[in-house]
Design a protein around this motif. Structure first.
Motif, PDB file in Angstrom:
ATOM      1  N   ALA A 429       3.889  -2.623   0.624  1.00  0.00           N
ATOM      2  CA  ALA A 429       4.722  -3.740   0.177  1.00  0.00           C
ATOM      3  C   ALA A 429       3.919  -4.610  -0.777  1.00  0.00           C
ATOM      4  O   ALA A 429       2.708  -4.823  -0.581  1.00  0.00           O
ATOM      5  CB  ALA A 429       5.196  -4.563   1.372  1.00  0.00           C
ATOM      6  N   TRP A 430       4.592  -5.106  -1.820  1.00  0.00           N
ATOM      7  CA  TRP A 430       3.945  -5.882  -2.874  1.00  0.00           C
ATOM      8  C   TRP A 430       4.719  -7.170  -3.135  1.00  0.00           C
ATOM      9  O   TRP A 430       5.931  -7.207  -2.974  1.00  0.00           O
ATOM     10  CB  TRP A 430       3.891  -5.093  -4.185  1.00  0.00           C
ATOM     11  N   GLU A 431       4.014  -8.188  -3.539  1.00  0.00           N
ATOM     12  CA  GLU A 431       4.642  -9.363  -4.137  1.00  0.00           C
ATOM     13  C   GLU A 431       4.918  -9.048  -5.605  1.00  0.00           C
ATOM     14  O   GLU A 431       4.056  -8.496  -6.290  1.00  0.00           O
ATOM     15  CB  GLU A 431       3.720 -10.578  -4.037  1.00  0.00           C
ATOM     16  N   PHE A 432       6.127  -9.402  -6.055  1.00  0.00           N
ATOM     17  CA  PHE A 432       6.458  -9.088  -7.440  1.00  0.00           C
ATOM     18  C   PHE A 432       5.513  -9.814  -8.398  1.00  0.00           C
ATOM     19  O   PHE A 432       5.247 -11.013  -8.243  1.00  0.00           O
ATOM     20  CB  PHE A 432       7.919  -9.478  -7.728  1.00  0.00           C
ATOM     21  N   ASP A 433       5.024  -9.071  -9.358  1.00  0.00           N
ATOM     22  CA  ASP A 433       4.143  -9.561 -10.418  1.00  0.00           C
ATOM     23  C   ASP A 433       2.730  -9.880  -9.913  1.00  0.00           C
ATOM     24  O   ASP A 433       1.944 -10.482 -10.646  1.00  0.00           O
ATOM     25  CB  ASP A 433       4.736 -10.792 -11.114  1.00  0.00           C
ATOM     26  N   ILE A 434       2.417  -9.490  -8.674  1.00  0.00           N
ATOM     27  CA  ILE A 434       1.060  -9.672  -8.155  1.00  0.00           C
ATOM     28  C   ILE A 434       0.577  -8.298  -7.685  1.00  0.00           C
ATOM     29  O   ILE A 434       1.111  -7.752  -6.712  1.00  0.00           O
ATOM     30  CB  ILE A 434       1.015 -10.676  -6.993  1.00  0.00           C
ATOM     31  N   PRO A 435      -0.411  -7.709  -8.339  1.00  0.00           N
ATOM     32  CA  PRO A 435      -0.812  -6.321  -8.031  1.00  0.00           C
ATOM     33  C   PRO A 435      -1.708  -6.214  -6.811  1.00  0.00           C
ATOM     34  O   PRO A 435      -2.770  -5.584  -6.860  1.00  0.00           O
ATOM     35  CB  PRO A 435      -1.525  -5.895  -9.308  1.00  0.00           C
ATOM     36  N   VAL A 436      -1.312  -6.837  -5.717  1.00  0.00           N
ATOM     37  CA  VAL A 436      -2.080  -6.791  -4.479  1.00  0.00           C
ATOM     38  C   VAL A 436      -1.139  -6.381  -3.346  1.00  0.00           C
ATOM     39  O   VAL A 436      -0.051  -6.957  -3.197  1.00  0.00           O
ATOM     40  CB  VAL A 436      -2.736  -8.151  -4.168  1.00  0.00           C
ATOM     41  N   VAL A 437      -1.571  -5.416  -2.563  1.00  0.00           N
ATOM     42  CA  VAL A 437      -0.753  -4.938  -1.451  1.00  0.00           C
ATOM     43  C   VAL A 437      -0.767  -5.983  -0.339  1.00  0.00           C
ATOM     44  O   VAL A 437      -1.829  -6.421   0.097  1.00  0.00           O
ATOM     45  CB  VAL A 437      -1.284  -3.588  -0.933  1.00  0.00           C
ATOM     46  N   ILE A 438       0.415  -6.387   0.109  1.00  0.00           N
ATOM     47  CA  ILE A 438       0.502  -7.359   1.204  1.00  0.00           C
ATOM     48  C   ILE A 438       0.762  -6.682   2.541  1.00  0.00           C
ATOM     49  O   ILE A 438       0.574  -7.295   3.591  1.00  0.00           O
ATOM     50  CB  ILE A 438       1.597  -8.402   0.927  1.00  0.00           C
ATOM     51  N   LYS A 439       1.214  -5.418   2.506  1.00  0.00           N
ATOM     52  CA  LYS A 439       1.424  -4.667   3.740  1.00  0.00           C
ATOM     53  C   LYS A 439       1.175  -3.193   3.458  1.00  0.00           C
ATOM     54  O   LYS A 439       1.716  -2.639   2.499  1.00  0.00           O
ATOM     55  CB  LYS A 439       2.856  -4.862   4.265  1.00  0.00           C
ATOM     56  N   TYR A 440       0.336  -2.618   4.308  1.00  0.00           N
ATOM     57  CA  TYR A 440      -0.033  -1.218   4.145  1.00  0.00           C
ATOM     58  C   TYR A 440       0.257  -0.504   5.459  1.00  0.00           C
ATOM     59  O   TYR A 440      -0.273  -0.868   6.508  1.00  0.00           O
ATOM     60  CB  TYR A 440      -1.521  -1.124   3.788  1.00  0.00           C
ATOM     61  N   ILE A 441       1.131   0.509   5.410  1.00  0.00           N
ATOM     62  CA  ILE A 441       1.538   1.228   6.615  1.00  0.00           C
ATOM     63  C   ILE A 441       1.170   2.701   6.421  1.00  0.00           C
ATOM     64  O   ILE A 441       1.687   3.360   5.510  1.00  0.00           O
ATOM     65  CB  ILE A 441       3.039   1.086   6.891  1.00  0.00           C
ATOM     66  N   ALA A 442       0.295   3.193   7.266  1.00  0.00           N
ATOM     67  CA  ALA A 442      -0.103   4.600   7.242  1.00  0.00           C
ATOM     68  C   ALA A 442      -0.459   5.017   8.656  1.00  0.00           C
ATOM     69  O   ALA A 442      -1.402   4.490   9.241  1.00  0.00           O
ATOM     70  CB  ALA A 442      -1.290   4.813   6.299  1.00  0.00           C
ATOM     71  N   GLU A 443       0.317   5.936   9.207  1.00  0.00           N
ATOM     72  CA  GLU A 443       0.089   6.434  10.555  1.00  0.00           C
ATOM     73  C   GLU A 443      -0.102   7.945  10.511  1.00  0.00           C
ATOM     74  O   GLU A 443       0.390   8.615   9.595  1.00  0.00           O
ATOM     75  CB  GLU A 443       1.277   6.088  11.462  1.00  0.00           C
ATOM     76  N   PRO A 444      -0.805   8.497  11.491  1.00  0.00           N
ATOM     77  CA  PRO A 444      -1.008   9.962  11.474  1.00  0.00           C
ATOM     78  C   PRO A 444       0.276  10.763  11.556  1.00  0.00           C
ATOM     79  O   PRO A 444       0.339  11.886  11.066  1.00  0.00           O
ATOM     80  CB  PRO A 444      -1.887  10.196  12.721  1.00  0.00           C
ATOM     81  N   HIS A 445       1.310  10.188  12.177  1.00  0.00           N
ATOM     82  CA  HIS A 445       2.569  10.917  12.328  1.00  0.00           C
ATOM     83  C   HIS A 445       3.469  10.796  11.109  1.00  0.00           C
ATOM     84  O   HIS A 445       4.528  11.429  11.060  1.00  0.00           O
ATOM     85  CB  HIS A 445       3.323  10.412  13.558  1.00  0.00           C
ATOM     86  N   MET A 446       3.099   9.988  10.138  1.00  0.00           N
ATOM     87  CA  MET A 446       3.967   9.752   8.990  1.00  0.00           C
ATOM     88  C   MET A 446       3.943  10.929   8.019  1.00  0.00           C
ATOM     89  O   MET A 446       2.924  11.599   7.853  1.00  0.00           O
ATOM     90  CB  MET A 446       3.547   8.471   8.256  1.00  0.00           C
ATOM     91  N   HIS A 447       5.082  11.142   7.386  1.00  0.00           N
ATOM     92  CA  HIS A 447       5.223  12.122   6.327  1.00  0.00           C
ATOM     93  C   HIS A 447       5.630  11.399   5.044  1.00  0.00           C
ATOM     94  O   HIS A 447       5.951  10.213   5.050  1.00  0.00           O
ATOM     95  CB  HIS A 447       6.263  13.188   6.686  1.00  0.00           C
TER      96      HIS A 447
END
Length: 564
Positions: A429-447
């Motif tokens: 997830a990103w704030e518009f016009d700000i190139p910094v990730v505000i939420k990062y979701i990565a789990e082993p079960h994810m595809h």
């Protein structure tokens, strides 16, 4: 004894006793049962072999004497076939052995030789006549004579006209002496290990082709075709004008009416020559349908009246991956595998502007805010999300955090943020016009999740996961996965099948790789309906915002269908 003598005397010389019934000794001793042996057929005494052969009946199941195979194989009636060339060598339990016998290795060798050289040995003719090989070969006899009947495992003779390479000489000699240039180089004038480029005429043709292909995608070279008698009606209105007999403007906002699952196909649009990759309804009114295809063309169709193709937009030389309207529908973007993104005028078909970063754009999305309609985002194959300004044509921002190609861009939180998914199996997830990730979701079960859709209530994100299920994430601050909501029963592994909602949010739908359409209940996650919609992958589906039971689907079979 007198009785037995009397019985034996009653037999003639041409008869013999085969069996004597035991009944003969019972009661008054009836006459013995006599059986005759079949007489041998008439044979010519001039042939001693035939004169000494033993005749057997075809129905015999036991033979008490050793009969030669030739006699055993003799015809029941008629003369011997003079054209039978079979030569029997030995009789065995499972049959007989012939002279021509091939081992498995020899057969494979000859089979591969025939596939490579065009000839193979014929075991029935494998002889040499006058010392010339090839008499016993089938296929290309001339090639067999030329190679002396060599198989693929035999060393092939080298051509005699091949130039002989000079010997290197003594490696101890200093380089430069006697034109010797070293152990890894040839003599002077010898082009060993030097890459030889194509001729100049081939280079010229390649450059000309590149120039032609570049000219085809340059701005100003795009074409458009209007399909119809006149672009304007009697009042000067084009197809962009919403028909007054539909009352689509009086039905209220989408989602205020109860929706129903469609039951049958009411129309099929067939105009694309290859698979259709995406479809989009015209914003608000949905009286038009825009489609992008792998035949590099974009078409717009009438939904309500004649349901015919209204205009074709031609400006790409490769398949079109994604399309999107702006808020009022007067413009739309196309992203193609030719690495160009183009902005089109929906009404006139004119290409307004062309954008490129040198990479393939997999997804394009306008900023939904009314005051930011000149800005759009593009998710590219180089792991970046690029922000363009239409007015200047320049890149105003880059979001570079993903580790794989970007597949989706979805605006959330009143368009202040957006969520992206990628081939790296993460959600960011990103704030518009700000190139910094505000939420990062990565789990082993994810595809990988190649399709994401926002629920009409703006609270949930439905993500098509490549492990054959639709998973749900929250669209608010925390972006948590909703573990109790998952929709299964379809097969989408390897395909970016679109997932979508009904306007009232009660149903969620998706196509699959087997050509089926599936509908689930949003609250209970229960599958409500599944039916065969296309002959190939159903890649896209759109629910009509005003017609509460109409759904449009597109497939790789080149068809677009309207269901009701």
């Amino acid at each position: 004894m007198d009785l037995l003598a009397t019985e034996y005397e009653s037999l003639t010389d041409e008869e013999s006793i085969e069996t004597v019934s035991p009944k003969r000794f019972e009661n008054e001793l009836p006459t013995a049962k006599r059986l005759k042996v079949d007489l041998a057929p008439e044979v010519s005494l001039e042939d001693p072999k035939l004169s000494t052969s033993i005749y057997t009946k075809p129905g015999d199941t036991q033979i008490h004497i050793n009969i030669p195979y030739d006699d055993l194989n003799r015809q029941v009636a008629g003369p011997i076939n003079p054209f039978d060339t079979r030569t029997i060598k030995k009789n065995v339990i499972t049959g007989h052995v012939e002279e021509q016998v091939f081992s498995e290795q020899d057969f494979k060798t000859q089979q591969r030789t025939f596939a490579s050289f065009g000839y193979a040995a014929d075991p029935s003719l494998l002889t040499k006549a006058n010392g010339v090989p090839g008499i016993g070969y089938v296929g290309n006899i001339e090639k067999a004579i030329e190679t002396n009947g060599a198989t693929i495992y035999d060393p092939t003779p080298k051509p005699t006209n091949m130039p002989q390479r000079k010997s290197k000489g003594d490696s101890g000699i200093l380089e430069g002496e006697n034109a010797y240039q070293g152990p890894w180089a040839g003599y002077e004038g010898e082009s060993i290990g030097i890459a030889v480029g194509p001729p100049e005429d081939m280079i010229r043709k390649k450059s000309d082709a590149e120039a032609i292909s570049k000219k085809q995608i340059d701005a100003g070279q795009e074409k458009t075709t209007f399909h119809g008698k006149s672009e304007y009606d009697y009042q000067g209105r084009t197809y962009m004008h919403v028909p007054m007999d539909l009352d689509v403007n009086l039905l209220g906002e989408p989602g205020t009416q109860e929706c129903f699952i469609p039951k049958r196909c009411i129309h099929t649009w067939a105009g694309h020559t290859k698979g259709v990759s995406a479809i989009r309804f015209f914003p608000q009114s949905a009286h038009l349908l825009l489609s992008a295809s792998m035949d590099s063309k974009v078409k717009i169709w009438d939904v309500y009246h004649d349901r015919r193709c209204l205009r074709t937009y031609m400006g790409h030389n490769k398949a079109v991956r994604d399309i999107t309207f702006n808020n009022d529908g007067r413009r739309f973007l196309t992203a193609s595998y030719d690495k160009y993104i183009k902005l089109w005028d929906t009404e006139t078909g004119q290409c307004i502007k062309s954008f490129t970063t040198g990479k393939i754009a997999y997804v394009v999305k306008f900023n939904p805010d009314e005051d930011k309609q000149n800005i759009f985002l593009a998710g590219c194959s180089d792991k970046k999300i690029v922000q363009f300004d239409i007015n200047t044509g320049e890149v105003t921002q880059e979001y570079d955090q993903h580790l794989g190609a970007v597949n989706t861009i979805t605006f959330v939180d009143e368009n202040r943020r957006f969520v992206t998914t990628s081939d790296d199996k993460t959600l960011r997830a990103w704030e518009f016009d700000i190139p910094v990730v505000i939420k990062y979701i990565a789990e082993p079960h994810m595809h990988s999740m190649p399709s994401v859709t926002l629920h009409p209530n703006k609270k949930w994100l439905a993500c098509q996961s490549l492990d054959n299920q639709v998973v749900v994430y929250g669209a608010k601050d925390r972006f948590r996965i909703h573990r109790k909501k998952r929709f299964t029963g379809h097969l989408v592994a390897g395909y970016a099948c679109q997932v979508n909602f009904s306007p009232d949010g009660r149903f969620i739908m998706s196509g699959d790789s087997e050509g089926n359409m599936l509908f689930w209940d949003w609250k209970s996650c229960r599958m409500l309906k599944k039916f065969k919609a296309h002959d190939n992958v159903v890649i896209g589906c759109e629910w009509h915002p005003h017609e509460t039971s109409k759904v449009a689907t597109c497939s790789w079979d080149g068809l677009i269908k309207l269901w009701d």
